[in-house]
Motif scaffolding. Structure first.
Motif, PDB file in Angstrom:
ATOM      1  N   ILE A  28       0.869  -1.167   0.000  1.00 34.46           N
ATOM      2  CA  ILE A  28       0.000   0.000   0.000  1.00 34.46           C
ATOM      3  C   ILE A  28       0.910   1.223   0.000  1.00 34.46           C
ATOM      4  CG2 ILE A  28      -1.818   1.248   1.240  1.00 34.46           C
ATOM      5  CD1 ILE A  28      -2.681  -1.475   0.043  1.00 34.46           C
ATOM      6  N   LEU A  29       1.007   1.855  -1.167  1.00 33.59           N
ATOM      7  CA  LEU A  29       1.891   3.003  -1.338  1.00 33.59           C
ATOM      8  C   LEU A  29       1.093   4.154  -1.929  1.00 33.59           C
ATOM      9  CD1 LEU A  29       4.827   1.087  -3.025  1.00 33.59           C
ATOM     10  CD2 LEU A  29       4.762   1.873  -0.665  1.00 33.59           C
ATOM     11  N   VAL A  30       0.980   5.245  -1.180  1.00 36.37           N
ATOM     12  CA  VAL A  30       0.309   6.420  -1.734  1.00 36.37           C
ATOM     13  C   VAL A  30       1.206   7.014  -2.819  1.00 36.37           C
ATOM     14  CG1 VAL A  30      -1.059   6.897   0.338  1.00 36.37           C
ATOM     15  CG2 VAL A  30       1.203   7.946   0.080  1.00 36.37           C
ATOM     16  N   LYS A  31       0.594   7.736  -3.750  1.00 42.65           N
ATOM     17  CA  LYS A  31       1.331   8.261  -4.903  1.00 42.65           C
ATOM     18  C   LYS A  31       2.542   9.089  -4.489  1.00 42.65           C
ATOM     19  CE  LYS A  31      -2.669   8.279  -7.889  1.00 42.65           C
ATOM     20  NZ  LYS A  31      -3.720   9.106  -8.482  1.00 42.65           N
ATOM     21  N   GLY A  32       2.410   9.803  -3.364  1.00 43.16           N
ATOM     22  CA  GLY A  32       3.480  10.685  -2.931  1.00 43.16           C
ATOM     23  C   GLY A  32       4.774   9.994  -2.532  1.00 43.16           C
ATOM     24  N   VAL A  33       4.745   8.690  -2.306  1.00 42.85           N
ATOM     25  CA  VAL A  33       5.969   7.985  -1.907  1.00 42.85           C
ATOM     26  C   VAL A  33       6.584   7.156  -3.026  1.00 42.85           C
ATOM     27  CG1 VAL A  33       5.224   7.839   0.509  1.00 42.85           C
ATOM     28  CG2 VAL A  33       4.835   5.895  -1.011  1.00 42.85           C
ATOM     29  N   LEU A  34       5.919   7.121  -4.173  1.00 44.48           N
ATOM     30  CA  LEU A  34       6.408   6.247  -5.247  1.00 44.48           C
ATOM     31  C   LEU A  34       7.804   6.636  -5.721  1.00 44.48           C
ATOM     32  CD1 LEU A  34       3.161   5.663  -7.309  1.00 44.48           C
ATOM     33  CD2 LEU A  34       4.262   4.121  -5.669  1.00 44.48           C
ATOM     34  N   MET A  35       8.107   7.932  -5.763  1.00 48.44           N
ATOM     35  CA  MET A  35       9.451   8.323  -6.211  1.00 48.44           C
ATOM     36  C   MET A  35      10.514   7.825  -5.236  1.00 48.44           C
ATOM     37  SD  MET A  35       9.764  12.373  -5.545  1.00 48.44           S
ATOM     38  CE  MET A  35       8.835  13.105  -4.237  1.00 48.44           C
ATOM     39  N   HIS A  36      10.167   7.725  -3.960  1.00 50.16           N
ATOM     40  CA  HIS A  36      11.106   7.209  -2.965  1.00 50.16           C
ATOM     41  C   HIS A  36      11.199   5.684  -3.053  1.00 50.16           C
ATOM     42  CE1 HIS A  36      11.349  11.136  -1.122  1.00 50.16           C
ATOM     43  NE2 HIS A  36      10.030  11.192  -1.210  1.00 50.16           N
ATOM     44  N   GLY A  43      17.510   5.095 -10.464  1.00 46.92           N
ATOM     45  CA  GLY A  43      18.765   5.833 -10.484  1.00 46.92           C
ATOM     46  C   GLY A  43      18.662   7.246  -9.917  1.00 46.92           C
ATOM     47  N   THR A  44      17.638   7.507  -9.099  1.00 46.08           N
ATOM     48  CA  THR A  44      17.445   8.850  -8.535  1.00 46.08           C
ATOM     49  C   THR A  44      17.724   8.902  -7.033  1.00 46.08           C
ATOM     50  OG1 THR A  44      15.080   8.417  -8.209  1.00 46.08           O
ATOM     51  CG2 THR A  44      15.725   9.452 -10.285  1.00 46.08           C
ATOM     52  N   TYR A  45      18.200   7.800  -6.472  1.00 47.78           N
ATOM     53  CA  TYR A  45      18.388   7.716  -5.021  1.00 47.78           C
ATOM     54  C   TYR A  45      19.331   8.799  -4.494  1.00 47.78           C
ATOM     55  CZ  TYR A  45      19.395   5.821  -0.413  1.00 47.78           C
ATOM     56  OH  TYR A  45      19.540   5.679   0.935  1.00 47.78           O
ATOM     57  N   ASP A  46      20.494   8.954  -5.114  1.00 48.92           N
ATOM     58  CA  ASP A  46      21.469   9.943  -4.637  1.00 48.92           C
ATOM     59  C   ASP A  46      20.890  11.353  -4.645  1.00 48.92           C
ATOM     60  OD1 ASP A  46      23.341   7.963  -4.174  1.00 48.92           O
ATOM     61  OD2 ASP A  46      24.383   8.284  -6.078  1.00 48.92           O
ATOM     62  N   ASP A  47      20.160  11.690  -5.705  1.00 51.07           N
ATOM     63  CA  ASP A  47      19.548  13.020  -5.791  1.00 51.07           C
ATOM     64  C   ASP A  47      18.502  13.222  -4.697  1.00 51.07           C
ATOM     65  OD1 ASP A  47      21.096  13.710  -7.993  1.00 51.07           O
ATOM     66  OD2 ASP A  47      19.557  13.095  -9.429  1.00 51.07           O
ATOM     67  N   LEU A  48      17.682  12.200  -4.445  1.00 53.01           N
ATOM     68  CA  LEU A  48      16.663  12.321  -3.402  1.00 53.01           C
ATOM     69  C   LEU A  48      17.295  12.481  -2.022  1.00 53.01           C
ATOM     70  CD1 LEU A  48      13.903   9.790  -4.478  1.00 53.01           C
ATOM     71  CD2 LEU A  48      13.683  12.259  -4.250  1.00 53.01           C
ATOM     72  N   VAL A  49      18.345  11.723  -1.745  1.00 49.08           N
ATOM     73  CA  VAL A  49      19.029  11.847  -0.456  1.00 49.08           C
ATOM     74  C   VAL A  49      19.621  13.251  -0.308  1.00 49.08           C
ATOM     75  CG1 VAL A  49      20.985  11.042   0.927  1.00 49.08           C
ATOM     76  CG2 VAL A  49      19.472   9.393  -0.167  1.00 49.08           C
ATOM     77  N   ALA A  50      20.211  13.768  -1.368  1.00 46.51           N
ATOM     78  CA  ALA A  50      20.782  15.121  -1.323  1.00 46.51           C
ATOM     79  C   ALA A  50      19.692  16.167  -1.085  1.00 46.51           C
ATOM     80  CB  ALA A  50      21.524  15.418  -2.621  1.00 46.51           C
ATOM     81  N   GLN A  51      18.545  16.015  -1.744  1.00 48.76           N
ATOM     82  CA  GLN A  51      17.433  16.950  -1.540  1.00 48.76           C
ATOM     83  C   GLN A  51      16.923  16.903  -0.112  1.00 48.76           C
ATOM     84  OE1 GLN A  51      14.385  16.012  -4.385  1.00 48.76           O
ATOM     85  NE2 GLN A  51      15.736  16.354  -6.133  1.00 48.76           N
ATOM     86  N   ARG A  52      16.766  15.696   0.421  1.00 51.55           N
ATOM     87  CA  ARG A  52      16.261  15.544   1.793  1.00 51.55           C
ATOM     88  C   ARG A  52      17.275  16.087   2.801  1.00 51.55           C
ATOM     89  NH1 ARG A  52      11.811  15.810   0.125  1.00 51.55           N
ATOM     90  NH2 ARG A  52      10.749  14.023  -0.704  1.00 51.55           N
ATOM     91  N   SER A  53      18.552  15.845   2.559  1.00 54.31           N
ATOM     92  CA  SER A  53      19.590  16.347   3.460  1.00 54.31           C
ATOM     93  C   SER A  53      19.584  17.868   3.485  1.00 54.31           C
ATOM     94  CB  SER A  53      20.962  15.833   3.034  1.00 54.31           C
ATOM     95  OG  SER A  53      21.017  14.428   3.168  1.00 54.31           O
TER      96      SER A  53
END
Length: 64
Positions: A28-36, A43-53
């Motif tokens: 059960i994944l709401v749309k808002g978490v799909l990118m995570h 291949g977007t993990y590093d960018d997401l971690v940098a944004q969150r940091s």
């Protein structure tokens, strides 16, 4: 408190909709978490971690 967070009512509505699907999804994944959820695969993990940091660094300190 987070202005970017999904409002609780919207979250609950989306979750209940997902639970009512036939067959019920394995996750059960709401749309808002799909990118995570798929960041490593896409291949977007590093960018997401940098944004969150960066976002966390801008929060006021929780220390007294």
């Amino acid at each position: 408190m987070n202005p970017h967070a999904l409002p609780l009512d919207d979250f609950a509505t989306e979750v209940m909709h997902l639970l009512s699907e036939n067959p019920t999804p394995r996750e059960i994944l709401v749309k808002g978490v799909l990118m995570h959820r798929w960041a490593e695969r896409d291949g977007t993990y590093d960018d997401l971690v940098a944004q969150r940091s960066q976002a966390l660094a801008m929060l006021p300190s929780r220390e007294g």
